[in-house]
Design a protein around this motif. Sequence first.
Motif, PDB file in Angstrom:
ATOM      1  N   ARG A  49      19.779   5.278  -0.978  1.00  0.00           N
ATOM      2  CA  ARG A  49      19.734   5.146   0.474  1.00  0.00           C
ATOM      3  C   ARG A  49      19.864   6.495   1.170  1.00  0.00           C
ATOM      4  O   ARG A  49      19.473   6.643   2.324  1.00  0.00           O
ATOM      5  N   ASN A  52      16.222   8.180   1.929  1.00  0.00           N
ATOM      6  CA  ASN A  52      15.494   8.003   3.190  1.00  0.00           C
ATOM      7  C   ASN A  52      16.445   7.978   4.386  1.00  0.00           C
ATOM      8  O   ASN A  52      16.118   7.487   5.457  1.00  0.00           O
ATOM      9  N   ARG A  81       9.928   8.509   7.004  1.00  0.00           N
ATOM     10  CA  ARG A  81      10.264   7.207   6.412  1.00  0.00           C
ATOM     11  C   ARG A  81       9.021   6.361   6.164  1.00  0.00           C
ATOM     12  O   ARG A  81       8.982   5.567   5.237  1.00  0.00           O
ATOM     13  N   MET A  86      10.224   1.358   0.715  1.00  0.00           N
ATOM     14  CA  MET A  86      11.444   0.925   0.034  1.00  0.00           C
ATOM     15  C   MET A  86      11.406  -0.579  -0.192  1.00  0.00           C
ATOM     16  O   MET A  86      10.999  -1.334   0.682  1.00  0.00           O
ATOM     17  N   PHE A  88      13.829  -3.952  -1.884  1.00  0.00           N
ATOM     18  CA  PHE A  88      15.243  -4.287  -2.051  1.00  0.00           C
ATOM     19  C   PHE A  88      15.426  -5.458  -3.017  1.00  0.00           C
ATOM     20  O   PHE A  88      14.507  -6.226  -3.264  1.00  0.00           O
ATOM     21  N   ARG A 153       4.197  -4.671   1.590  1.00  0.00           N
ATOM     22  CA  ARG A 153       4.650  -4.179   2.885  1.00  0.00           C
ATOM     23  C   ARG A 153       5.041  -2.709   2.802  1.00  0.00           C
ATOM     24  O   ARG A 153       4.747  -1.917   3.694  1.00  0.00           O
TER      25      ARG A 153
END
Lengths: 347, 225
Positions: A49, A52, A81, A86, A88, A153
């Motif tokens: 974390r 970014n 960014r 990213m 998760f 995405r």
Amino acid sequence: MIQLEHVTKTFKTKDGDVQAVKDVSIHVKEGMIYGIIGFSGAGKSTLVRCMNLLERPDEGKVIFDGQDLTQASPVELRKSRKKIGMIFQHFNLLPALTIYENIALSLRMEKTPKDEIDAKVMNLLELIDLVERKDSYPSQLSGGQKQRVSIARALVNDPKVLLCDEATSALDPQTTQTILKLIKRINKERGITVVMITHEMFVVKEICDRVAIMDAGRVVEEGDIVDIFSHPQEKMTKEFISTASNANKIDELIEQQHPITQLKENEQLVRLQYDQTNTSHPMISEISRKFNVDCSIIYGNIEILQESPIGTLICVLKGSDDDIRNSIACFKQDGIRVEVIKRGHID
Amino acid sequence: MDTLTNWIPNVIEYSNLFPQAIVDTLIMLFVTGVISLLIGLPLAIIVVVTKPEGICPNKTIFFILDKFINLFRAIPFVILIPMLSDPTRWIFHTTIGIKMAFVPLIVGTVPFVARQMESAMEEIPEGIVEASISMGMSPWQIVRHVYLKQNIPGMIRGMTIVLIAVIGQIAIVGTVGAGGLGDLAIRFGWQRRMNDITYVVLFLLLVIISIIQMVGDWLVKKTTH
Ligand SMILES: Nc1ncnc2c1ncn2[C@@H]1O[C@H](COP(=O)(O)OP(=O)(O)OP(=O)(O)O)[C@@H](O)[C@H]1O
Ligand SMILES: [Mg+2]
């Protein structure tokens, strides 16, 4: 591509300070899949974390594409960014948007022309093999499908890096394989650098080129995956490697005094490890001919890491002390690593 | 007809008062709901984003707003009415009729709406907000696309609770001269002992509340994916 320099992050909590990341410096080079492994609470999520700036480091630099993100303005940071995708553990898709809209959202906000958005989203839907589900909502998908959507995405802005925080931890083994394959494919075909956070060594083994092992906020060992697997230095590293194969099971069996580990007087239990450089000639038959040593194999395994094999054999050598010593010397000469696990003792 | 005249004689006699009372109640409900939402929702957004763990933490703004909302939530509604009679006179040049009701109703409802909207937005998992930040969304974009859009069922549920509570407060302002169904119940049902009027008012209020609840439930269902 991403370089962390002396990154430190401390959380202030009611029960005192928690140093989640301590003076970590790593360099994730372009095009590689970089694994970060560690037990729960080791600080992996905090570290990724920081990459970014979801978490702002207290000290140190985060250099992405030549720019120190800790010094970037909010606008520059948001721009960076978009180039750092990213994903998760819990997917984090927007529940009120369809799959299509979830993937398209980022482009919509940039006022990208409609047909351009459509082309891009459809292309990504094809990549993740969910074209026919484009109008479904996230709640209607399985975990694996949700993770694929979240990958799509993350890719919609053509990022240079994809950060994955425990991307497969909520999935079953088979789905995990699909996701890992997809990530590997994205890495190969699109040249996207990947950072994989995981607590499972098989994930690292499966797709990573390089790995950092974290313990209590520090990187305790770091290196190319083949090196790490064939010559682990730290205890923590060895522990992780043993979780990914059965080769250390033998220690357990010995402890339990399992019959296959009961040795006779002139027997020795050994572990042999070899890589492709020393598979050229038939060692086992050679030692039995040359030194009159019998070799019975208890366990054999071969790992393919980055297309190069690492073999492990656990076997019982039977012969006189001298002969066994000579055989071992002979193995070693060929670059095979030998570890005598147990000697048969005289009762 | 005869039986009705026997059962609810006063309601029949004063039946011409009912339409106006119903309309007044509905107007007060509608205006209070809309204006309170227009003020309460932005307040809720400010609270959510300025929280210590929010996307634009700001201790001062959060502290003041949070305490302010709590303060107004704590004042009993019947005290709010006399308390606000001066500003009411100043705005509407009157302290009677339906207009006098708006100021206390709105002041009493705004903090309630703010809290309901805040908790609806809080229900959005933190990870979704983080994912949005990691996508490079600006705070404003996160408010627009995440906080305002990702828990609409929760917001509708909150507004349903608010509107039903407002019905109760409208009945209270009725007692001090704002009109509406509450006014009928007090002036006729209570002061002139016309019990049948009280019961019919109660019945009408229950109908209105049920309709709000049904529409709310239906909208929640429509917006849940
Ligand atoms: N926001 C926070 N506030 C306080 N402490 C935190 C916070 N985030 C993480 N920590 C602490 O920092 C340490 C490292 O946490 P982190 O989540 O990075 O570990 P992890 O290696 O990702 O573990 P896991 O495998 O369980 O996800 C833990 O001791 C954790 O309690
Ligand atoms: Mg974690």
